[in-house]
Scaffold this active site. Structure first.
Site, mmCIF file in Angstrom:
data_model
loop_
_atom_site.group_PDB
_atom_site.id
_atom_site.type_symbol
_atom_site.label_atom_id
_atom_site.label_comp_id
_atom_site.label_asym_id
_atom_site.label_seq_id
_atom_site.Cartn_x
_atom_site.Cartn_y
_atom_site.Cartn_z
ATOM 1 N N ARG A 338 -17.130 12.203 -34.150
ATOM 2 C CA ARG A 338 -17.002 11.710 -32.448
ATOM 3 C C ARG A 338 -15.903 11.509 -31.991
ATOM 4 N NH1 ARG A 338 -19.892 6.690 -29.654
ATOM 5 N NH2 ARG A 338 -20.591 5.715 -32.112
ATOM 6 N N CYS A 346 -21.249 11.633 -43.968
ATOM 7 C CA CYS A 346 -22.484 12.112 -43.507
ATOM 8 C C CYS A 346 -21.982 13.352 -43.098
ATOM 9 C CB CYS A 346 -23.503 11.196 -42.856
ATOM 10 S SG CYS A 346 -23.188 10.672 -41.590
ATOM 11 N N ASP A 434 -25.883 5.030 -50.704
ATOM 12 C CA ASP A 434 -27.193 5.321 -50.358
ATOM 13 C C ASP A 434 -28.168 6.862 -49.723
ATOM 14 O OD1 ASP A 434 -26.605 6.670 -47.506
ATOM 15 O OD2 ASP A 434 -26.064 4.437 -46.960
ATOM 16 N N HIS A 437 -26.473 8.793 -47.207
ATOM 17 C CA HIS A 437 -24.899 9.868 -47.589
ATOM 18 C C HIS A 437 -25.100 11.047 -48.666
ATOM 19 C CE1 HIS A 437 -24.374 6.204 -44.484
ATOM 20 N NE2 HIS A 437 -23.004 7.946 -44.326
#
Ligand code: FPP
Ligand code: K
Ligand code: ZN
Length: 516
Positions: A338, A346, A434, A437
């Site tokens: 954003r 991601c 992780d 991701h």
């Protein structure tokens, strides 16, 4: 690409032969490209030289003079990423001539197999996300070329325990059904494939449950009595189409009070209300635009009708493209989620995955799918190749696209790979990898490496299965920047699983006599 947090014009392309060319742009001709000689040689300093366009090795070309906490954090992020992007981190032999790291495929495969094991006690907070771990790990493995059908039995057993009699899947045994976990379980079942997996789903209960989530204004709640948001709209559309559920509403559905006739009625209008003043898409009307929600909006619409028609009808596409483009930063090359926030691996999927849908809807004229049966439009690349009975056409140079595929590929391969023995992919350097991701970074890599096109519009009502076809981009070594062996498998631009696994599940249910 936008530079830092300001809206800047990208620098013209020029190459920085890292380490061997300390004098900066002295080798640039007017065309902005470094002399061939410097690109391919220049190892006289003892260091290898890499072909890296300056835009990826220098600070942003345009900066907002106002210094804030946000701008300081952004500057710090650029400083963290620059050595990775300049092939100046770790062993120089890990980089190819373009200054791009190779994909540590084996390490990532190992990481994902590991994350499929029993979740350890440390992850008790992630208990309600177990279906997600199934999806992220299996999808990641599939993109890396692994056969995941060996997990069928385990997935079937796990999924059975997560299903509720009232329909849908919760995050675990005795947990409330939720659209996000239901989406993840259905995709995991599709990934392992086979009748045993498909038959886990109680489709009648699922249909009734979805009808109870469908609201009078066209949207979907994510769970009974829960929030109504765009994740619900996307996850419901995926589940309905993959399972080939009937669209009729149960008499109890709250949607009746809005005068709606079926599960998809009013949904595109509800999605339209989520486009914000910025041009991006928010989770619900009147909230902040976020990249994850842009993907949900486009994915949902692409399942309701031919994307070439419904996307331009439902959204202000030029303003959406402008907002999406501003998410890609220079020099990082990756996307932010954003305005005024940081790049994160991601979003290679959530934002990067919007471009195939937008590109496909722009690349072929928005013919009216239901009235034009004979197709006089320019054939898409893959169709042309298929018609000619050839291998996918070599696209060289790469077609003009709406984002920098090269920038995204550089960010992914240079900045997002865990460089310890742990493996897996990550948000950015300094963060731990992780499964979430790993899945979504690979998905972004896949969309940057392939071109999806829509074939002739279907004349049937089966808009949920328009003829998507895929062809590899950058088959030419010089165009590629990445090594050919580092190509990952294509994944469907809407379902986010390999196309054949999505089709197999949908076809299985289409072939059923009667709905249930
Ligand atoms: C902000 O996180 C993140 C959001 C507002 C939305 C996240 C939603 C998704 C990733 C996926 C939703 C889709 C489905 C299908 C369930 P942040 O503030 O930590 O990150 P940021 O700084 O990058 O915005
Ligand atoms: K984030
Ligand atoms: Zn992230």
């Amino acid at each position: 690409m936008a530079a830092a947090s300001s809206s800047a014009t990208p620098a013209s392309p020029s190459f920085n032969s890292n380490r061997s060319n300390e004098s900066g742009d002295s080798n640039n001709d007017d065309d902005g490209f470094v002399d061939e000689e410097i690109i391919t040689h220049g190892a006289d300093t003892g260091f290898p030289s890499f072909m890296i366009p300056d835009v990826f090795t220098q600070g942003p070309p345009v900066r907002d003079a106002l210094v804030t906490d946000t701008s300081r954090l952004q500057d710090k992020t650029v400083d963290t990423c620059l050595p990775y992007l300049s092939a100046d981190h770790g062993d120089p032999s890990a980089y190819n001539m373009h200054g791009v790291r190779s994909l540590d495929r084996e390490k990532h495969v190992r990481f994902l197999h590991g994350s499929l094991g029993r979740l350890s006690g440390r992850f008790v907070a992630a208990d309600a996300s177990r279906p997600w771990y199934l999806y992220w790990s299996l999808a990641g493995l599939a993109m890396l070329g692994e056969d995941v059908s060996g997990y069928r039995e385990a997935v079937v057993k796990t999924a059975r325990g997560m299903q509720n009699d009232e329909g849908g899947f919760g995050g675990g045994g005795r947990q409330l059904s939720h659209l996000a976990t239901t989406y993840a379980v259905v995709l995991a079942l599709a990934l392992v494939g086979g009748e045993d997996a498909y038959e886990v789903v109680d489709r009648k209960a699922m249909w009734k449950w979805l009808c109870s989530l469908k609201q009078a204004d066209g949207g979907f709640q994510v769970c009974v009595g829960g929030e109504e948001d765009i994740r619900g709209a996307y996850c419901a559309s995926v589940v309905i189409t993959l399972l080939n559920l009937p669209l009729d509403l149960t008499p109890e559905s709250p949607a009746h009070s809005g005068g709606l006739s079926d599960l998809f009625a009013g949904l595109a209008d509800w999605v339209r209300r989520c486009q914000t003043f910025e041009g991006g898409i928010s989770g619900q009307p009147m909230a902040e635009a976020h990249g994850a929600y842009a993907f949900c909006a486009l994915g949902c619409l692409a399942l309701l009708d031919d994307p070439r028609r419904i996307i331009p009808r439902s959204l202000d596409v030029p303003r959406l493209i402008s907002w999406l483009s501003a998410r890609q930063y220079a020099p990082e090359g990756g996307f932010s989620g954003r305005t005024n926030k940081l790049v994160d691996g991601c979003y290679s999927h959530w934002v990067g995955g919007c471009f195939p849908l937008i590109e496909a809807c722009l690349s072929t004229p928005a013919a009216d799918a239901r009235t034009s049966s004979n197709d006089d439009r320019k054939p898409a690349v893959a169709d042309a190749a298929a018609a000619a009975g050839t291998k996918p056409q070599l696209l060289s140079p790469a077609p003009e696209t709406l984002f920098s595929r090269e920038g995204l590929i550089r960010y992914i391969l240079c900045c997002c790979q865990d460089d310890t023995k742990r493996g897996g992919l990550r948000d950015k350097p300094g963060k731990f990898s992780d499964a979430y991701h790993t899945c979504y970074v690979l998905s972004g890599l896949s969309s940057a490496q392939h071109l999806w096109t829509l074939g002739p519009s279907s004349t049937s009502d089966d808009a949920a299965a328009p003829s998507w076809s895929v062809s590899p981009l950058y088959l030419d070594e010089d165009e590629a920047t990445f090594n050919q062996e580092d190509r990952v498998r294509p994944i469907h631009p809407v379902y986010a699983i390999p196309q054949e696994t999505a089709s197999a599940m949908r076809e299985y249910f289409l072939a059923k006599e009667g709905f249930f």
